[in-house]
Design a protein around this motif. Structure first.
Motif, PDB file in Angstrom:
ATOM      1  N   UNK A  54       0.829  -1.207   0.000  1.00  0.00           N
ATOM      2  CA  UNK A  54       0.000   0.000   0.000  1.00  0.00           C
ATOM      3  C   UNK A  54       0.858   1.250   0.000  1.00  0.00           C
ATOM      4  N   UNK A  55       0.475   2.223  -0.775  1.00  0.00           N
ATOM      5  CA  UNK A  55       1.191   3.491  -0.841  1.00  0.00           C
ATOM      6  C   UNK A  55       0.235   4.583  -1.218  1.00  0.00           C
ATOM      7  N   UNK A  56       0.754   5.712  -1.634  1.00  0.00           N
ATOM      8  CA  UNK A  56      -0.112   6.808  -2.062  1.00  0.00           C
ATOM      9  C   UNK A  56      -0.915   6.392  -3.282  1.00  0.00           C
ATOM     10  N   UNK A  57      -2.163   6.781  -3.308  1.00  0.00           N
ATOM     11  CA  UNK A  57      -2.994   6.469  -4.459  1.00  0.00           C
ATOM     12  C   UNK A  57      -2.565   7.297  -5.654  1.00  0.00           C
ATOM     13  N   UNK A  58      -2.447   6.663  -6.806  1.00  0.00           N
ATOM     14  CA  UNK A  58      -2.090   7.394  -8.007  1.00  0.00           C
ATOM     15  C   UNK A  58      -3.131   8.454  -8.318  1.00  0.00           C
ATOM     16  N   UNK A  59      -2.694   9.608  -8.771  1.00  0.00           N
ATOM     17  CA  UNK A  59      -3.607  10.716  -9.014  1.00  0.00           C
ATOM     18  C   UNK A  59      -4.584  10.417 -10.126  1.00  0.00           C
ATOM     19  N   UNK A  60      -5.790  10.941  -9.995  1.00  0.00           N
ATOM     20  CA  UNK A  60      -6.750  10.789 -11.072  1.00  0.00           C
ATOM     21  C   UNK A  60      -6.338  11.643 -12.254  1.00  0.00           C
ATOM     22  N   UNK A  61      -6.726  11.221 -13.426  1.00  0.00           N
ATOM     23  CA  UNK A  61      -6.385  11.968 -14.630  1.00  0.00           C
ATOM     24  C   UNK A  61      -7.003  13.342 -14.570  1.00  0.00           C
ATOM     25  N   UNK A  62      -6.278  14.343 -15.014  1.00  0.00           N
ATOM     26  CA  UNK A  62      -6.800  15.700 -14.971  1.00  0.00           C
ATOM     27  C   UNK A  62      -6.149  16.548 -16.042  1.00  0.00           C
ATOM     28  N   UNK A  63      -6.693  17.723 -16.243  1.00  0.00           N
ATOM     29  CA  UNK A  63      -6.120  18.631 -17.229  1.00  0.00           C
ATOM     30  C   UNK A  63      -4.982  19.438 -16.650  1.00  0.00           C
ATOM     31  N   UNK A 113       3.863  -4.371 -20.214  1.00  0.00           N
ATOM     32  CA  UNK A 113       4.203  -5.783 -20.375  1.00  0.00           C
ATOM     33  C   UNK A 113       3.014  -6.615 -20.829  1.00  0.00           C
ATOM     34  N   UNK A 114       1.856  -5.984 -20.964  1.00  0.00           N
ATOM     35  CA  UNK A 114       0.664  -6.711 -21.345  1.00  0.00           C
ATOM     36  C   UNK A 114       0.601  -6.997 -22.837  1.00  0.00           C
ATOM     37  N   UNK A 115      -0.459  -7.672 -23.243  1.00  0.00           N
ATOM     38  CA  UNK A 115      -0.627  -8.052 -24.653  1.00  0.00           C
ATOM     39  C   UNK A 115      -1.529  -7.078 -25.401  1.00  0.00           C
ATOM     40  N   UNK A 116      -2.044  -6.058 -24.704  1.00  0.00           N
ATOM     41  CA  UNK A 116      -2.920  -5.072 -25.339  1.00  0.00           C
ATOM     42  C   UNK A 116      -2.497  -3.668 -24.930  1.00  0.00           C
ATOM     43  N   UNK A 117      -2.902  -2.699 -25.712  1.00  0.00           N
ATOM     44  CA  UNK A 117      -2.572  -1.310 -25.399  1.00  0.00           C
ATOM     45  C   UNK A 117      -3.321  -0.858 -24.143  1.00  0.00           C
ATOM     46  N   UNK A 118      -2.743   0.124 -23.446  1.00  0.00           N
ATOM     47  CA  UNK A 118      -3.390   0.713 -22.278  1.00  0.00           C
ATOM     48  C   UNK A 118      -2.989   2.174 -22.179  1.00  0.00           C
ATOM     49  N   UNK A 119      -3.685   2.915 -21.325  1.00  0.00           N
ATOM     50  CA  UNK A 119      -3.476   4.362 -21.239  1.00  0.00           C
ATOM     51  C   UNK A 119      -2.976   4.789 -19.868  1.00  0.00           C
ATOM     52  N   UNK A 120      -2.119   5.802 -19.865  1.00  0.00           N
ATOM     53  CA  UNK A 120      -1.668   6.469 -18.648  1.00  0.00           C
ATOM     54  C   UNK A 120      -1.976   7.951 -18.792  1.00  0.00           C
ATOM     55  N   UNK A 121      -2.486   8.544 -17.734  1.00  0.00           N
ATOM     56  CA  UNK A 121      -2.743   9.982 -17.767  1.00  0.00           C
ATOM     57  C   UNK A 121      -2.704  10.538 -16.348  1.00  0.00           C
ATOM     58  N   UNK A 122      -1.909  11.559 -16.134  1.00  0.00           N
ATOM     59  CA  UNK A 122      -1.892  12.226 -14.842  1.00  0.00           C
ATOM     60  C   UNK A 122      -0.665  11.907 -14.018  1.00  0.00           C
ATOM     61  N   UNK A 123      -0.824  12.040 -12.716  1.00  0.00           N
ATOM     62  CA  UNK A 123       0.282  11.908 -11.773  1.00  0.00           C
ATOM     63  C   UNK A 123       0.296  10.544 -11.091  1.00  0.00           C
ATOM     64  N   UNK A 124       1.453   9.953 -10.930  1.00  0.00           N
ATOM     65  CA  UNK A 124       1.549   8.752 -10.104  1.00  0.00           C
ATOM     66  C   UNK A 124       1.568   9.147  -8.636  1.00  0.00           C
ATOM     67  N   UNK A 125       1.277   8.210  -7.771  1.00  0.00           N
ATOM     68  CA  UNK A 125       1.499   8.411  -6.343  1.00  0.00           C
ATOM     69  C   UNK A 125       2.893   7.911  -6.009  1.00  0.00           C
ATOM     70  N   UNK A 126       3.674   8.688  -5.271  1.00  0.00           N
ATOM     71  CA  UNK A 126       5.030   8.291  -4.894  1.00  0.00           C
ATOM     72  C   UNK A 126       5.235   8.551  -3.411  1.00  0.00           C
ATOM     73  N   UNK A 185      -4.586   4.089 -10.398  1.00  0.00           N
ATOM     74  CA  UNK A 185      -4.398   2.771  -9.799  1.00  0.00           C
ATOM     75  C   UNK A 185      -4.336   2.896  -8.283  1.00  0.00           C
ATOM     76  N   UNK A 186      -4.486   1.770  -7.587  1.00  0.00           N
ATOM     77  CA  UNK A 186      -4.392   1.751  -6.126  1.00  0.00           C
ATOM     78  C   UNK A 186      -3.349   0.766  -5.629  1.00  0.00           C
TER      79      UNK A 186
END
Length: 219
Positions: A54-63, A113-126, A185-186
């Motif tokens: 468990x760590x900081x929750x990754x930030x929700x996508x935003x403008x 590392x997956x077999x399909x495309x995926x999206x990232x947007x915003x800030x990670x939790x660190x 992500x959580x």
């Protein structure tokens, strides 16, 4: 005397009628209060095949983001967000500091590392983690964000900017590892902090150690 008896009987009947009317009024205005339905929120299971904690929750996508821990902006729901279990974590070749004692930057590379495309947007939790277990959730640098679509094997990255501690300059934090939670992500991934280990934690409202949003990356 006869008239008095009739009058008394009439008064008694009138009183009884009023009493019945009052009872009827109470019955018509009183009802059972319905209870609100309860809501159960179940916690998600830990992804398999990934070292998580468990760590900081990754930030929700935003403008946009703010220097505060919550960030600001218009939330954008991602229907195809990258999950921690399907990402590889590594450090970029440009990580560290040019001169010991000078500000540095660590580039964290995220590989699909997956077999399909995926999206990232915003800030990670660190969270930076000390040897005694104390955690330091990093705040965000104000910056615009954009959606990064990762095909299988493609990479994105974000940067952690940090300030080393100088004797007498403020509060020191001895970092040993870091917990990284991708945006939207959580679940977190633990990595060793292999750079200048004693950092300056004195800037609570104006931090000099912070995290930037995810962007495209090329090695």
């Amino acid at each position: 005397m006869h008239i008095t008896r009739i009058s008394m009987m009439s008064a008694a009947a009138l009183a009884a009628g009023l009493a019945l009317t009052a009872c009827g009024a109470n019955a018509s205005t009183t009802g059972a209060t319905g209870s609100s339905p309860s809501t159960t929120i179940s916690s998600g299971s830990t992804p398999s095949g990934t070292t998580t904690t468990s760590g900081s929750t990754g930030g929700t996508a935003s403008t946009g983001g703010s220097t505060g821990s919550g960030g600001t902006g218009t939330t954008v729901a991602l229907t195809n967000a990258c999950h921690t279990a399907n990402l590889g974590f590594s450090t970029g070749h440009d990580s560290g500091a040019q001169v010991v004692g000078s500000p540095g930057a660590v580039t964290i590379v995220l590989t699909n590392k997956g077999s399909a495309s995926c999206d990232l947007r915003g800030y990670p939790g660190v969270d930076l983690v000390a040897s005694n277990g104390n955690r330091w959730p990093l705040q965000r640098k104000t910056a615009s964000v954009s959606t990064v679509t990762l095909a299988p094997g493609a990479t994105a990255a974000f940067v952690i900017d940090y300030m080393p501690y100088s004797s007498g300059s403020g509060m020191e934090f001895k970092a040993k590892s870091m917990l990284i939670t991708p945006p939207n992500e959580t679940h977190s991934y633990s990595m060793t902090w292999g750079y200048q280990s004693v950092l300056d934690q004195s800037g609570a409202t104006h931090p000099v150690t912070y995290v930037e949003p995810t962007t495209t990356y090329s090695s």
